[in-house]
Write a protein that holds these residues in place. Structure first.
Motif, PDB file in Angstrom:
ATOM      1  N   CYS A   3       3.396   2.204   1.876  1.00 36.21           N
ATOM      2  CA  CYS A   3       2.936   2.872   3.502  1.00 36.21           C
ATOM      3  C   CYS A   3       4.584   2.412   4.108  1.00 36.21           C
ATOM      4  N   SER A   5       2.302   7.226   4.600  1.00 39.74           N
ATOM      5  CA  SER A   5       2.888   6.625   3.456  1.00 39.74           C
ATOM      6  C   SER A   5       4.070   7.037   3.256  1.00 39.74           C
ATOM      7  N   ASP A  34      -6.397   3.068   3.094  1.00 39.39           N
ATOM      8  CA  ASP A  34      -5.368   2.610   3.709  1.00 39.39           C
ATOM      9  C   ASP A  34      -5.206   1.447   5.426  1.00 39.39           C
ATOM     10  N   ARG A  48       0.622  -1.148  -0.141  1.00 39.54           N
ATOM     11  CA  ARG A  48       0.039   0.183  -0.387  1.00 39.54           C
ATOM     12  C   ARG A  48       1.017   1.154   0.135  1.00 39.54           C
TER      13      ARG A  48
END
Length: 192
Positions: free
Chosen positions: A56, A75, A84, A54
């Motif tokens: 992150c 992030s 997320d 994602r």
């Protein structure tokens, strides 16, 4: 003398527990539940790949005595979205059985009001304004010009006495601070 005091305290504790038992809830006062708690390393192993997918990274994972799990993420290039957090919560619940582990879960972003905790946060903030709280009590606001495993480099201005001048003048500095000299470093937020 200390040993006698410790023995006395332990006996008093057991007598109080015995009185509670005699009041009648049926639970043995000597029964202590030692539950199986989740381990941070297991969570990192299970969640690292979905978090990276994602875009992150993990800032912090906290597990309370009650098995309340908090996963703090940030992030790589922007902000953490609600999607997320929701998606990572779903993945976590697929990987860890809530009935077996008996946990509660919170997935959240690091937040602008929180200090940096991992090197990746510092490196992402290079070139931005930060506030550094030093262990010697100083509070410096400036541009984070570098970050490494050893510490940070900060460009800042300070009013100082200059030889030949009556008034203090603004003097530019660029100093390095090892992490051991820092209490905390926060992103600087300019309020209206």
């Amino acid at each position: 003398m200390k040993l006698i005091l410790i023995i006395f305290i332990i006996l008093k504790l057991f007598l109080n527990l015995r009185r509670e038992f005699d009041k009648g809830d049926g639970m043995s006062p000597y029964f202590i539940f030692i539950g199986q708690f989740m381990k941070i390393s297991e969570i990192v192993d299970a969640m690292q790949e979905p978090i990276v997918a994602r875009n992150c990274f993990i800032v912090e994972i906290n597990i309370s005595r009650d098995n309340d799990v908090e996963i703090v993420i940030e992030s790589e290039d922007g902000t953490v979205t609600l999607d997320d957090c929701v998606e990572l919560s779903r993945v976590f619940e697929e990987k860890f059985d809530r009935e077996k582990e008996d946990y509660s879960l919170t997935v959240c972003s690091a937040g602008l009001d929180q200090p940096f905790k991992v090197l990746k946060q510092y490196t992402r903030a290079v070139g931005t304004e930060v506030e550094a709280l030093l262990k010697d009590g100083r509070k410096l606001r400036g541009i984070l010009s570098g970050a490494s495993e050893e510490g940070i480099t900060l460009k800042y201005s300070a009013r100082e006495a200059v030889e030949g001048k009556k008034r203090k003048e603004l003097v530019e500095h660029e100093d390095s601070f090892p992490y051991g000299m820092l209490n905390a470093v926060y992103p600087w937020i300019e309020l209206g």
